[in-house]
Motif scaffolding. Structure first.
Motif, PDB file in Angstrom:
ATOM      1  N   ARG A   1     -37.392 -11.169  69.056  1.00 49.91           N
ATOM      2  CA  ARG A   1     -37.346 -12.596  68.746  1.00 49.91           C
ATOM      3  C   ARG A   1     -36.978 -13.393  69.998  1.00 49.91           C
ATOM      4  O   ARG A   1     -37.596 -14.421  70.292  1.00 49.91           O
ATOM      5  CB  ARG A   1     -36.317 -12.867  67.642  1.00 49.91           C
ATOM      6  N   THR A   2     -35.997 -12.911  70.736  1.00 47.76           N
ATOM      7  CA  THR A   2     -35.568 -13.598  71.962  1.00 47.76           C
ATOM      8  C   THR A   2     -36.696 -13.640  72.984  1.00 47.76           C
ATOM      9  O   THR A   2     -36.963 -14.689  73.589  1.00 47.76           O
ATOM     10  CB  THR A   2     -34.329 -12.891  72.547  1.00 47.76           C
TER      11      THR A   2
ATOM     12  N   TYR B   1     -44.688 -17.054  65.350  1.00 48.74           N
ATOM     13  CA  TYR B   1     -43.266 -17.094  65.688  1.00 48.74           C
ATOM     14  C   TYR B   1     -42.466 -17.719  64.528  1.00 48.74           C
ATOM     15  O   TYR B   1     -41.432 -17.185  64.115  1.00 48.74           O
ATOM     16  CB  TYR B   1     -43.022 -17.873  66.985  1.00 48.74           C
ATOM     17  N   LYS B   2     -42.943 -18.848  64.016  1.00 46.00           N
ATOM     18  CA  LYS B   2     -42.234 -19.501  62.908  1.00 46.00           C
ATOM     19  C   LYS B   2     -42.170 -18.599  61.679  1.00 46.00           C
ATOM     20  O   LYS B   2     -41.142 -18.552  60.995  1.00 46.00           O
ATOM     21  CB  LYS B   2     -42.910 -20.836  62.564  1.00 46.00           C
TER      22      LYS B   2
ATOM     23  N   TYR C   1     -43.403 -11.436  65.505  1.00 44.07           N
ATOM     24  CA  TYR C   1     -42.962 -11.681  66.886  1.00 44.07           C
ATOM     25  C   TYR C   1     -43.941 -11.033  67.868  1.00 44.07           C
ATOM     26  O   TYR C   1     -44.271 -11.619  68.901  1.00 44.07           O
ATOM     27  CB  TYR C   1     -41.542 -11.164  67.128  1.00 44.07           C
TER      28      TYR C   1
ATOM     29  N   LYS D   1     -39.391 -16.036  71.855  1.00 39.38           N
ATOM     30  CA  LYS D   1     -38.961 -17.424  72.042  1.00 39.38           C
ATOM     31  C   LYS D   1     -39.095 -17.829  73.507  1.00 39.38           C
ATOM     32  O   LYS D   1     -39.575 -18.926  73.813  1.00 39.38           O
ATOM     33  CB  LYS D   1     -37.514 -17.596  71.576  1.00 39.38           C
TER      34      LYS D   1
ATOM     35  N   VAL E   1     -39.454 -15.983  62.296  1.00 33.44           N
ATOM     36  CA  VAL E   1     -38.106 -16.519  62.086  1.00 33.44           C
ATOM     37  C   VAL E   1     -37.811 -16.636  60.585  1.00 33.44           C
ATOM     38  O   VAL E   1     -36.729 -16.229  60.125  1.00 33.44           O
ATOM     39  CB  VAL E   1     -37.955 -17.893  62.783  1.00 33.44           C
TER      40      VAL E   1
END
Length: 160
Positions: free
Chosen positions: A140-141, A18-19, A37, A144, A22
């Motif tokens: 991405r959403t 995930y990082k 993602y 997260k 981003v």
């Protein structure tokens, strides 16, 4: 070889992917961000499967090597009823996570997995011209949200 169980590795890999996603998205590197993602969600779900369901990394054959992906044993045959590899996972497979549980927040978040219906691990070999910014942002959403629920499950010891 690491002494940590597979669910630990999946949990750590989920955060790392995930990082990286981003970082790459912020640098306008959408194709690779998109892939990270997908891997983040995949790893978080595998961690949850191993922690909260009957999924296992046990060898599929007696005396064999440990599995490379979580799998669910068919109680009638003892063979693999389903193996969880790369996204997209179909909704009925993911429903195993919440079957018989009151994990309403997780169930709602899993509805977002439709964002990955067109995601394919093999797309990493393509030129990336088909990657659309709106899709990456949506993934991405969803990533997260699922990682947030995954973290909560690790803290509380139960599915949210």
């Amino acid at each position: 070889m690491s002494v940590n169980p597979a669910e630990h590795h999946y949990a750590q890999a989920a955060v790392r992917h995930y990082k990286d996603g981003v970082f790459l998205q912020d640098g306008a590197r959408l194709p690779n961000a998109d892939h990270h993602y997908g891997f983040a969600v995949e790893c978080a779900l595998k961690s949850l499967l191993l922690r909260f369901t009957a999924a296992t990394m046990d060898p599929k054959k007696p005396g064999g090597l440990p599995s490379k992906s979580p799998w669910i044993k068919d109680p009638a045959t003892g063979r693999a009823a389903h193996t969880y590899s790369h996204l997209p996972w179909v909704a009925t497979d993911v429903a195993l996570l919440t079957h018989g549980r009151s994990a309403t927040r997780l169930s709602a978040a899993l509805g977002g997995l439709t964002a990955f219906d067109a995601w394919a691990v093999d797309d990493r070999y393509l030129d990336g011209s088909g990657v659309v910014e709106a899709d990456v942002e949506q993934r991405r959403t969803v990533a997260k949200d699922i990682l947030g629920l995954h973290e909560q499950a690790l803290i509380t010891g139960r599915l949210p």
